[in-house]
Scaffold this active site. Sequence first.
Site, mmCIF file in Angstrom:
data_model
loop_
_atom_site.group_PDB
_atom_site.id
_atom_site.type_symbol
_atom_site.label_atom_id
_atom_site.label_comp_id
_atom_site.label_asym_id
_atom_site.label_seq_id
_atom_site.Cartn_x
_atom_site.Cartn_y
_atom_site.Cartn_z
ATOM 1 N N CYS A 2 -11.332 -16.388 20.939
ATOM 2 C CA CYS A 2 -10.016 -16.756 20.457
ATOM 3 C C CYS A 2 -8.938 -16.187 21.359
ATOM 4 C CB CYS A 2 -9.818 -16.219 19.036
ATOM 5 S SG CYS A 2 -11.143 -16.657 17.890
ATOM 6 N N ILE A 53 -16.835 -20.296 16.079
ATOM 7 C CA ILE A 53 -18.207 -20.056 16.539
ATOM 8 C C ILE A 53 -19.110 -19.678 15.376
ATOM 9 C CG2 ILE A 53 -19.662 -18.650 18.050
ATOM 10 C CD1 ILE A 53 -17.772 -20.399 19.626
#
Length: 637
Positions: A2, A53
Amino acid sequence: MCGIAGIFDTQAKRPIDQALLARMNQTQHHRGPDESGLHAEPGMAMAHKRLSIIDLSSGHQPLFNEDGSVVVVFNGEIYNFVDLIPELQALGHTFRTRCDTEVIVHAWEQWGEACVERFRGMFAFGLWDRNKETFFLARDRLGVKPLYYALLDDGQLIFGSELKVLTAHPALRRDIDPRAIEEYFAYGYIPEPRTIYQQAFKLSPAHTLTVKRGQPIPQPREYWDVPFQPLTPMTQAEAQEELIPLLRESVKIRLVSEVPLGAFLSGGVDSSAVVAMMAELSTEPVNTCSISFGDPAFNESEYAAKVATRYHTNHRVEQVDADDFDLIDKLAALYDEPYADSSAIPTYRVCQLARKNVTVALSGDGGDESFAGYRRYRWHLNEERMRSFIPSAVRRPVFGLLGKLYPKADWAPKIFRAKSTLEGIARDSVEGYFHSISLLSDAMRARLFSPEFSQELRGYRAVEVMYRHDAHSPAQEPLARVQYLDIKTYLVGDILTKVDRASMAHALEVREPLLDHKLVEWASRLPASLKLQGGEGKYIFKKAMESHLPNEILYRKKMGFAVPLASWFRGPLKEKVRQAVLGPTLAATGYFNADYLRELVDHHQAGLRDYSTPLWTLLMFEAFLRRNCGAKEQLER
């Protein structure tokens, strides 16, 4: 994987400009295109860009504890979160998700600043504890994930995953740090904790920064270091037996994903070893990808194909053409500050290729640093033997003079390039190693910089970065000392920076099993004879992998991941180099000696010398200036 960003008022609870924070966060949209989040309260605001994820449905950030008093934004993966959740639950903490991010807020509640010592993984995060009026920044042990911060003149602390997040804030002063320029032209990157701007910093690997509102800002605290202390004596067979389970576990914990996963496969030892372990642990064929080059001097694709065939992987290959230099300006945008590793071009392309089929890719980064794979280690140890025989009072004047008199022979095989070796022997161990890895030597930088800029440096030399780390190093033997220096500088400043920016430009998460801190700790304790033996680097690693990989993979000559700069600069990029290096952008800075710039260009393009490395370094510096600074700003230092 991120992007994170935030603004913290260190002095009072003044309102935070949420629109400004949103704009800062948007500059890193490529890091997390799946969703955004922002939380603000008096004196503090944090934002997040998410690449989903794990726990795709409920891992939204910013993320809070049970009563909302602790909030975190996080970039990375905590691989042991599954083990930490029941431990924290037993201590009374309640979990609302099954993601690794929530572990951080509860670990902070339970262990405070020491929470990072419990995490196994790659991470950078910012955390706010309202009850304690405390703001906390942390970065993982090896620096896999980046974290930048700056204290503004009005007392606001800003942070982000990339430097562009900070430069999006209008109050950040963009005064260029002269020491960063000296370091850049020596290393090809700007080592931690410095950035190109005087007001902005990188949080160094294995460091945290704890800020309490209304109190002075402390220095970052180091919470871990590579030990480099000897293991209990073991035989080669015992070391081989221990290594494989450590490697297998490191790979295994990095296979957890709720999105498609694969691996980079260059055909080198490290990436091949990672793929071998993945294949043995996976029930489905591993997705692998590699880049090929038309020039056979740079092409490893046939070796990658052999490993792919052996392990029946779903293998994809794309060729990078010899004229793939359109990325120069794009690279300047990705890195935000001068960065001169030309392998950023094929790294960008292999990440682009991988992202077509997977969201997570495992790489072999870190093996050379931990297991002594670089050829320069052999040369350094040879020089060290010479230093040990000859007192410095003799070495410095005699070998220094010989080095000056000996002609430079870039065209010759390295064994005949005695000038650099003689110059290195004249120096002490640290300065000798620095001399061997510098892109531009001390003598070249002395000619490169203008008298005015040299005066601005006030005697500062880039080797001081190495001396600072060496003074702190637990390593004693010569090989371990330079491995430690590489882990603190080259690994994080060059290799991991390159992979992070290239992968996140394509919203691809990269995981590095060979940089698992438990494996790095174990490898650091091995004796030098098991790392470098008979001129063979990564000796114990290769011996341990002999039952998993063929000898033609393990024992072939190391090729690297390079591009043909020398021919580019005499051919298709001839005019671009001339215009960039001799053009108005570099001239306007006043940093450089114009006569030496012309000499570098003319001599290289005439074929008299190979100056491709300094020219590429100048080319990327010019691209940075053009993109990030106007001529007026360059001069207002």
